[in-house]
Design an enzyme around this catalytic site. Sequence first.
Site, PDB file in Angstrom:
ATOM      1  N   ARG A 139     -22.083 -36.195 -11.877  1.00  0.00           N
ATOM      2  CA  ARG A 139     -22.888 -37.348 -11.489  1.00  0.00           C
ATOM      3  C   ARG A 139     -24.157 -36.799 -10.854  1.00  0.00           C
ATOM      4  NH1 ARG A 139     -17.575 -38.422  -9.721  1.00  0.00           N
ATOM      5  NH2 ARG A 139     -16.596 -40.220 -10.774  1.00  0.00           N
ATOM      6  N   LYS A 143     -16.587 -39.137  -5.988  1.00  0.00           N
ATOM      7  CA  LYS A 143     -16.354 -40.434  -5.343  1.00  0.00           C
ATOM      8  C   LYS A 143     -15.103 -40.381  -4.472  1.00  0.00           C
ATOM      9  CE  LYS A 143     -18.594 -43.465  -8.737  1.00  0.00           C
ATOM     10  NZ  LYS A 143     -18.409 -44.604  -9.660  1.00  0.00           N
ATOM     11  N   HIS A 155     -27.590 -40.087 -16.053  1.00  0.00           N
ATOM     12  CA  HIS A 155     -26.177 -40.437 -16.182  1.00  0.00           C
ATOM     13  C   HIS A 155     -25.723 -40.365 -17.638  1.00  0.00           C
ATOM     14  CE1 HIS A 155     -22.495 -41.879 -14.416  1.00  0.00           C
ATOM     15  NE2 HIS A 155     -22.388 -42.824 -15.336  1.00  0.00           N
ATOM     16  N   ARG A 158     -24.256 -37.101 -18.470  1.00  0.00           N
ATOM     17  CA  ARG A 158     -22.840 -36.959 -18.099  1.00  0.00           C
ATOM     18  C   ARG A 158     -21.944 -37.550 -19.183  1.00  0.00           C
ATOM     19  NH1 ARG A 158     -18.695 -37.049 -14.003  1.00  0.00           N
ATOM     20  NH2 ARG A 158     -17.739 -39.100 -13.785  1.00  0.00           N
ATOM     21  N   HIS A 203     -12.370 -38.605 -13.135  1.00  0.00           N
ATOM     22  CA  HIS A 203     -11.912 -39.986 -13.308  1.00  0.00           C
ATOM     23  C   HIS A 203     -10.487 -40.128 -12.782  1.00  0.00           C
ATOM     24  CE1 HIS A 203     -14.860 -40.849 -16.858  1.00  0.00           C
ATOM     25  NE2 HIS A 203     -15.418 -41.040 -15.685  1.00  0.00           N
ATOM     26  N   TYR A 229     -15.438 -44.019 -21.542  1.00  0.00           N
ATOM     27  CA  TYR A 229     -16.560 -43.097 -21.418  1.00  0.00           C
ATOM     28  C   TYR A 229     -16.853 -42.383 -22.721  1.00  0.00           C
ATOM     29  CZ  TYR A 229     -19.241 -41.344 -17.422  1.00  0.00           C
ATOM     30  OH  TYR A 229     -20.206 -41.120 -16.489  1.00  0.00           O
TER      31      TYR A 229
END
Length: 312
Positions: free
Chosen positions: A162, A185, A253, A256, A279, A288
């Site tokens: 990211r 995250k 992004h 990615r 993820h 994705y």
Amino acid sequence: MIVLLPSAGAMDLLTRFLDQLASVRGRSTKTVEAYRRDIAGYLGFLGEHLGGPVGEQALGKISVADLRAWMASRRRTGLSGRSLARELSAVRSFYDWLDHAHGVACPAIHAVRSPKVAQRLPRPLSVPDAALVVQATGFHTEPWIAARDTAALTLIWGSGLRISEALGLDRALAPLRDAIRVTGKGGKERDVPVLPVTRTAIDAYLKKCPFPEAPGQALFLGARGGRLSQSVLQKAMRTARQALGLPETATPHALRHSFATHLLQAGGDLRSIQELLGHASLSTTQVYTGVDEARLLEVYEASHRPDRRGTD
């Protein structure tokens, strides 16, 4: 537009919920602020809708009809279905906390349906286009800035990071090894590979960087020596894609997304790609990379066979 303010009692509950988000769950400042905005708007609506202060007991008695009235009021402001779904998700999280921390349950919050949202599939760049746009960022009038932008985007593409993860790295990591640990995250850490071409690009940038290394310094620096901001790197890629005639979806992004898709096209294992991307759910990686349900089912079954003996 009139901004409705929640009552003091409701605001106290919201503050305690947000404190828990930040201190216990480790949510970022931006995420906490988004929750504050969404839930405060909901609580403010209830105050006017119910004609009085909203406290714990009133929150537990909210009906499906009340929630639908709130959702309808939000849609009348022109809010999209996707944004409303996000706000409803924030309100549900608040209610879950309220139930757990104060024993105040609201059955209606889980009975009301989220608005239907069309799924937005990612649009990865082809390998040639990804290479072109990364190279095109290397034409800034300031040579070290051109080298910096190229190095940062090469890292995002080559390691599937990211943009926040790439720009959050510190200079102490240099020279980069074959793999580095990044924080994603929720504060979750993962190891990602660093390609030789990426290390070469970063070394070239650091040799040209005019700022001497200092303790706690960022790897990618802005023009004044502070940590490079996302908006600056996004602008550099925007300029490059416009020069190349690439679509607006060609963003950092998207690189990615491209990392994941290119790995899959080269025969990469979906479970491994999930781990590299950080993820939490395999279904997220499915979306994705554009994997169909049949392929996802194959991966799921392979991951849960009894003869795997805990190799997951």
